[in-house]
Design an enzyme around this catalytic site. Structure first.
Site, short mmCIF file in Angstrom:
data_model
loop_
_atom_site.label_atom_id
_atom_site.label_comp_id
_atom_site.label_asym_id
_atom_site.label_seq_id
_atom_site.Cartn_x
_atom_site.Cartn_y
_atom_site.Cartn_z
N ASP A 26 0.83 -1.20 0.00
CA ASP A 26 0.00 0.00 0.00
C ASP A 26 0.87 1.25 0.00
O ASP A 26 0.54 2.27 -0.63
CB ASP A 26 -0.89 -0.03 1.25
CG ASP A 26 -2.00 1.01 1.25
OD1 ASP A 26 -2.21 1.64 0.21
OD2 ASP A 26 -2.64 1.17 2.29
N HIS A 217 -7.82 -0.03 9.49
CA HIS A 217 -6.85 0.55 8.56
C HIS A 217 -7.15 2.04 8.44
O HIS A 217 -7.99 2.46 7.66
CB HIS A 217 -7.02 -0.18 7.21
CG HIS A 217 -6.03 0.22 6.16
ND1 HIS A 217 -5.07 -0.64 5.68
CD2 HIS A 217 -5.84 1.38 5.49
CE1 HIS A 217 -4.35 -0.04 4.75
NE2 HIS A 217 -4.80 1.20 4.62
N CYS A 250 -3.16 8.82 0.04
CA CYS A 250 -4.38 8.65 -0.74
C CYS A 250 -4.24 9.44 -2.04
O CYS A 250 -3.97 10.65 -2.00
CB CYS A 250 -5.58 9.15 0.05
SG CYS A 250 -7.10 9.12 -0.90
N ASN A 259 -1.10 6.58 5.18
CA ASN A 259 -1.34 5.57 6.20
C ASN A 259 -0.79 5.99 7.55
O ASN A 259 0.21 6.69 7.66
CB ASN A 259 -0.63 4.28 5.78
CG ASN A 259 -1.32 3.62 4.61
OD1 ASN A 259 -2.45 3.17 4.72
ND2 ASN A 259 -0.64 3.58 3.47
#
Lengths: 310, 310
Positions: A26, A217, A250, A259
């Protein structure tokens, strides 16, 4: 100078938290500059050496969509000696075939709680995406792989605004009905606050989803990730996703941080006396090294504070 | 795009939080570049217009020690039309004289929970600093001024390491015995975690200090400020210090961020349905404007996310 928090437990929290480390997948997937496969392999080896036991390694998505992770076939065999669990993201049956062929034993699918994000990210309705996951999960389970179901946009959606709790519960239950072993509830745009977190968890419990199957998350876009994590821990959640050094962001809010940083999380858990198995100094050194590879500083406050030369 | 959190209260939290805004004093005092008095006055006017009701305005410390706030005599009269409470920091009787001469009705003294910081910051032992504050508080109370007692290094100290709870309780009680109306418990180096916060609050209660006299002042050095604030709110604390845009920092960890950003706090409180009276958009605009005056971006994640042009 003392560099560790004082250990003072609080009542009602889990004794141990499993950190699901997402930095290598990610975190890296939105990086524009190609990271060499060898660097990714060293990153994952170092994360494992720092004590992380679940390290999401890569994604078997079509290389056209995520060029950064197009080297999954090269990378995965270089991790054969890593003792941590190494889940991989698979978007569809083609991705599952590639992952299973390499011996992956833990896979993850990536669903959406909202129609707009499903349409933009998966080019499908929510129902169509679940239909796409059905044979993926079924075949993974046949192969005795562990399956994680990511559920994005669980709190707010950039196009739809606040996401009703019942809508998230409905898609969460559908993912579990397909055979997913665990869920990861994503606050993809970072808008959640603690009451909302606890309301969603309570609604899932009420619908029969037990807390032991739920991971959280959180994104730190508005600085809320750690307080939302605390609220989830207070509800009994003991699986928390985080990204070493706060890698990733994002794509819909480019200036914002992404994150929850694993180091910021570990600082809090260490202070609370909650076991993680992670060595904060080794993890911080890893994130400092990775930041050097990427050519820019880590957004993690803990990494910045601990790596600061007085 | 939806730019506000969904309003979902959590049980057991205060209905209203009073934010003690410290950006104009604590935030600016370490700024190297001189900020013009007119900019400070406009900053405070804008903070008040955004709905903040307690705005620490300046410090009547000797100009040699804090050159940035040497213009207190020029600034304070420019705030005569501000309806918010405007506490000012006074280090000693000379400072008190200057503040009272200008009509200040709320003052604050700045104590330390540790001997090393008292020695380095105040050039006194803890006992000597309390002796210095005694006539300041007494005379302020005679003049019917409200007195806040800051207590720094309540959790960790850069030289002494973890600070024992009983040591903090002892100095806290001494400050209240002098006549302070309220305390602000400072995590000056940002090392606290939620269990430690709640343990200190419980120990203070046990020693007879009621929660309504306690404010909390967290630093975000390790990313812990907001989760520590949540822990304090869960204990019943309803006065929270924060700095607009996250202005300010600890001089002992220059790379690290400093105060909890007011915007990140307001985002959480808005989401929890806790009343603050603050207009987040107006506050964010104020911090963006102030960041322009200082020539660098705000470290507040909420300010960065809300001011980002898509």
């Amino acid at each position: 100078m003392n560099r560790l928090p004082m250990n003072v437990p609080a009542p009602g929290l889990p004794a141990r938290v499993r950190i699901h480390e997402v930095g290598a997948r990610d975190g890296l997937q939105n990086e524009k500059t190609a990271v060499p496969t060898e660097v990714k392999a060293e990153f994952i080896h170092r994360l494992a050496a720092a004590g992380l036991t679940t390290i999401e390694a890569t994604s078997f998505v079509h290389p056209k969509w995520v060029p950064q992770l197009a080297d999954a076939e090269e990378l995965f065999p270089q991790l054969a000696d890593v003792t941590a669990d190494l889940p991989v993201l698979v978007p569809n049956e083609r991705g599952l075939d590639r992952a299973l062929a390499l011996g992956a034993t833990r896979i993850a699918v990536f669903g959406s709680a909202t129609e707009t994000f499903a349409s933009r990210n998966l080019n499908r309705t929510v129902a169509e995406s679940l239909a796409m996951f059905e044979p993926v999960v079924a075949r993974a389970k046949e192969g005795e792989a562990h399956v994680r179901g990511y559920l994005s946009m669980c709190f707010g959606d950039p196009w739809e605004g606040p996401v009703p709790v019942h809508q998230v519960v409905s898609v969460a239950k559908a993912l579990l009905d397909l055979g997913c072993d665990e869920l990861s509830l994503g606050d993809t745009i970072g808008v959640a606050t603690p009451g909302h977190v606890q309301a969603l968890l309570a609604a899932l419990n009420e619908a029969g989803v037990t807390t032991d199957r739920i991971g959280v998350h959180f994104h730190d876009t508005y600085g809320q990730a750690l307080s939302n994590t605390l609220a989830a821990l207070q509800h009994g959640v003991s699986t928390v996703d985080a990204s070493a050094g706060g890698l990733g962001g994002c794509p819909y809010a480019k200036s914002a941080t992404g994150n929850l940083a694993t180091e910021d999380l570990v600082w809090m858990l260490d202070g609370l006396g909650i076991e993680t198995g992670v060595d904060l100094a080794a993890l911080t050194a890893t994130s400092v090294w990775m930041a050097e590879q990427l050519g820019r500083p880590s957004p993690s406050r803990t990494v910045r504070a601990l790596s600061h030369k007085e």
